[in-house]
Motif scaffolding. Sequence first.
Motif: not given
Length: 143
Positions: A79-108
């Motif tokens: 459990q990271p002890q961090l303050a809320p992050i106003p803006l989360l910036r992610l690198g997103r290159a084709p070679e790295a693959g894609d991130y996945q987002l899950c909401f209530g167990g439904n992932c895409q």
Amino acid sequence: MLGLCLGLAGQLWAQVAVDNPPAQFTLSWRHTVEKILWQEDYQLTPQGLQIVQARVKGTGAGMEIPDDAKFYDDSWHYQPQLAPIPLLRLGRAPEAGDYQLCFGGNCQPMSHWIGAPNHQVEAVELWSCQLSPSADNEQTNDQ
């Protein structure tokens, strides 16, 4: 209603309504070198994205597991002890693959909302945003 907004440099690409109270989602990805799964659980707050818990399947280059992590269910949990992050910036290159987002167990994959990773735009930003009561479950805008 709080939702998750995706975009870059102030441009909104997509809004996702998060119906599961409290408004939470999981962000997951595979390490580009080690190919080990990482997962982070976030809660949407008016102040930003609050990380609640994180999990990683193993260690490797640049992948140190915190001293207080516990190993169960085939992953290290902490459990990271961090303050809320106003803006989360992610690198997103084709070679790295894609991130996945899950909401209530439904992932895409993130590409479900904003298209596949490409070299023209190799980053995405996530932030907590206020949705209007009439907002659809998914609103997508072109990148």
